[in-house]
Design an enzyme around this catalytic site. Structure first.
Site, PDB file in Angstrom:
ATOM      1  N   GLU A 131     -82.332  71.541 -43.716  1.00 42.04           N
ATOM      2  CA  GLU A 131     -82.833  70.180 -43.476  1.00 42.04           C
ATOM      3  C   GLU A 131     -82.889  69.382 -44.778  1.00 42.04           C
ATOM      4  O   GLU A 131     -82.508  68.213 -44.803  1.00 42.04           O
ATOM      5  CB  GLU A 131     -84.214  70.250 -42.801  1.00 42.04           C
ATOM      6  CG  GLU A 131     -84.103  70.770 -41.368  1.00 42.04           C
ATOM      7  CD  GLU A 131     -85.444  71.021 -40.691  1.00 42.04           C
ATOM      8  OE1 GLU A 131     -86.505  70.774 -41.316  1.00 42.04           O
ATOM      9  OE2 GLU A 131     -85.437  71.463 -39.522  1.00 42.04           O
ATOM     10  N   ASN A 140     -95.326  62.791 -31.630  1.00 39.36           N
ATOM     11  CA  ASN A 140     -96.222  63.689 -32.377  1.00 39.36           C
ATOM     12  C   ASN A 140     -96.242  63.448 -33.891  1.00 39.36           C
ATOM     13  O   ASN A 140     -96.608  64.330 -34.665  1.00 39.36           O
ATOM     14  CB  ASN A 140     -95.973  65.161 -32.001  1.00 39.36           C
ATOM     15  CG  ASN A 140     -94.582  65.654 -32.348  1.00 39.36           C
ATOM     16  OD1 ASN A 140     -93.797  64.916 -32.937  1.00 39.36           O
ATOM     17  ND2 ASN A 140     -94.289  66.891 -31.994  1.00 39.36           N
ATOM     18  N   TYR A 168     -81.413  67.992 -35.108  1.00 44.66           N
ATOM     19  CA  TYR A 168     -81.993  68.652 -33.933  1.00 44.66           C
ATOM     20  C   TYR A 168     -80.936  69.411 -33.121  1.00 44.66           C
ATOM     21  O   TYR A 168     -81.092  69.575 -31.913  1.00 44.66           O
ATOM     22  CB  TYR A 168     -82.691  67.618 -33.047  1.00 44.66           C
ATOM     23  CG  TYR A 168     -84.067  67.192 -33.539  1.00 44.66           C
ATOM     24  CD1 TYR A 168     -85.068  68.134 -33.796  1.00 44.66           C
ATOM     25  CD2 TYR A 168     -84.387  65.854 -33.710  1.00 44.66           C
ATOM     26  CE1 TYR A 168     -86.332  67.754 -34.229  1.00 44.66           C
ATOM     27  CE2 TYR A 168     -85.664  65.458 -34.135  1.00 44.66           C
ATOM     28  CZ  TYR A 168     -86.635  66.421 -34.391  1.00 44.66           C
ATOM     29  OH  TYR A 168     -87.889  66.043 -34.798  1.00 44.66           O
ATOM     30  N   HIS A 171     -92.758  65.661 -38.614  1.00 45.06           N
ATOM     31  CA  HIS A 171     -91.880  66.832 -38.512  1.00 45.06           C
ATOM     32  C   HIS A 171     -92.137  67.748 -39.697  1.00 45.06           C
ATOM     33  O   HIS A 171     -92.399  67.280 -40.802  1.00 45.06           O
ATOM     34  CB  HIS A 171     -90.404  66.395 -38.534  1.00 45.06           C
ATOM     35  CG  HIS A 171     -89.463  67.551 -38.746  1.00 45.06           C
ATOM     36  ND1 HIS A 171     -89.041  68.353 -37.704  1.00 45.06           N
ATOM     37  CD2 HIS A 171     -88.915  68.077 -39.869  1.00 45.06           C
ATOM     38  CE1 HIS A 171     -88.256  69.316 -38.189  1.00 45.06           C
ATOM     39  NE2 HIS A 171     -88.163  69.163 -39.502  1.00 45.06           N
ATOM     40  N   LYS A 183     -92.550  60.552 -38.673  1.00 45.25           N
ATOM     41  CA  LYS A 183     -91.641  60.005 -37.662  1.00 45.25           C
ATOM     42  C   LYS A 183     -91.909  58.505 -37.455  1.00 45.25           C
ATOM     43  O   LYS A 183     -92.926  57.982 -37.938  1.00 45.25           O
ATOM     44  CB  LYS A 183     -91.832  60.791 -36.355  1.00 45.25           C
ATOM     45  CG  LYS A 183     -91.444  62.277 -36.483  1.00 45.25           C
ATOM     46  CD  LYS A 183     -91.653  63.024 -35.172  1.00 45.25           C
ATOM     47  CE  LYS A 183     -91.204  64.472 -35.275  1.00 45.25           C
ATOM     48  NZ  LYS A 183     -91.328  65.203 -33.980  1.00 45.25           N
TER      49      LYS A 183
END
Ligand code: DAT
Ligand code: MG
Length: 151
Positions: free
Chosen positions: A128, A114, A51, A117, A11
């Site tokens: 995805e 975080n 998402y 992914h 990310k």
């Protein structure tokens, strides 16, 4: 051997913090094979699709803004049971609940930062990968290490 693939992305916070290398290293060292990789700043529309299951969550607007705030390192990794094992390598969604030794447990604190992914199931991995990559961007190749990793 059936070939399973998962979608892994460093990310924007992971890219800014110089964690592309360490994250790739963990997947490589485990024996998984890189099938596709690119640096991309995703659009809002793209992220809303990625998402879409979370669209009703209160953190959704912040999540989309964060994920589109800079380049993401998008990857496809391949190998036996790579979806489930990839999630184990990442750790829990909330880094404070992630064991040391996992990526999030070693490199992150806040759930909203975080660093990486990973697809949560074989079906979502397929969706995805199709969203992030064109078929011609994904390499089919045999690693020279194959017979040293699989019996
Ligand atoms: P994961 O990324 O582990 O698959 P998820 O799909 O439930 O977790 O959520 C996607 C991302 O949304 C997650 O990596 C970080 C963010 N997120 C999840 N729960 C959150 C929360 N309670 N507050 C803020 N961000 C959250
Ligand atoms: Mg998820």
């Amino acid at each position: 051997m059936t070939t399973e693939q998962t979608f892994i992305a460093v990310k924007p916070d992971g890219v800014q913090r110089g964690l592309i290398g360490p994250i790739i290293s963990r997947f490589e060292a485990r024996g998984f094979k890189l099938a596709a990789i690119k640096l991309v700043t995703p659009t809002k529309e793209h992220l809303e699709k990625h998402y879409e299951d979370l669209s009703s969550k209160p953190f959704f607007p912040g999540l989309i803004a964060y994920m589109g705030s800079g380049p993401v390192c998008a990857m496809v990794w391949e190998g036996r049971d790579v979806v489930k094992t990839g999630r184990a390598i990442l750790g829990a969604t909330n880094p404070l609940a992630s064991a040391p030794g996992t990526i999030r447990g070693d490199y992150a604190i806040d759930v909203g930062r975080n660093v990486c992914h990973g697809s949560d199931a074989v079906d979502s991995a397929k969706k995805e990968i199709a969203l992030w990559f064109k078929p011609e961007e994904i390499q089919s190749w045999k690693s020279a290490q194959f017979d040293w990793i699989y019996e």
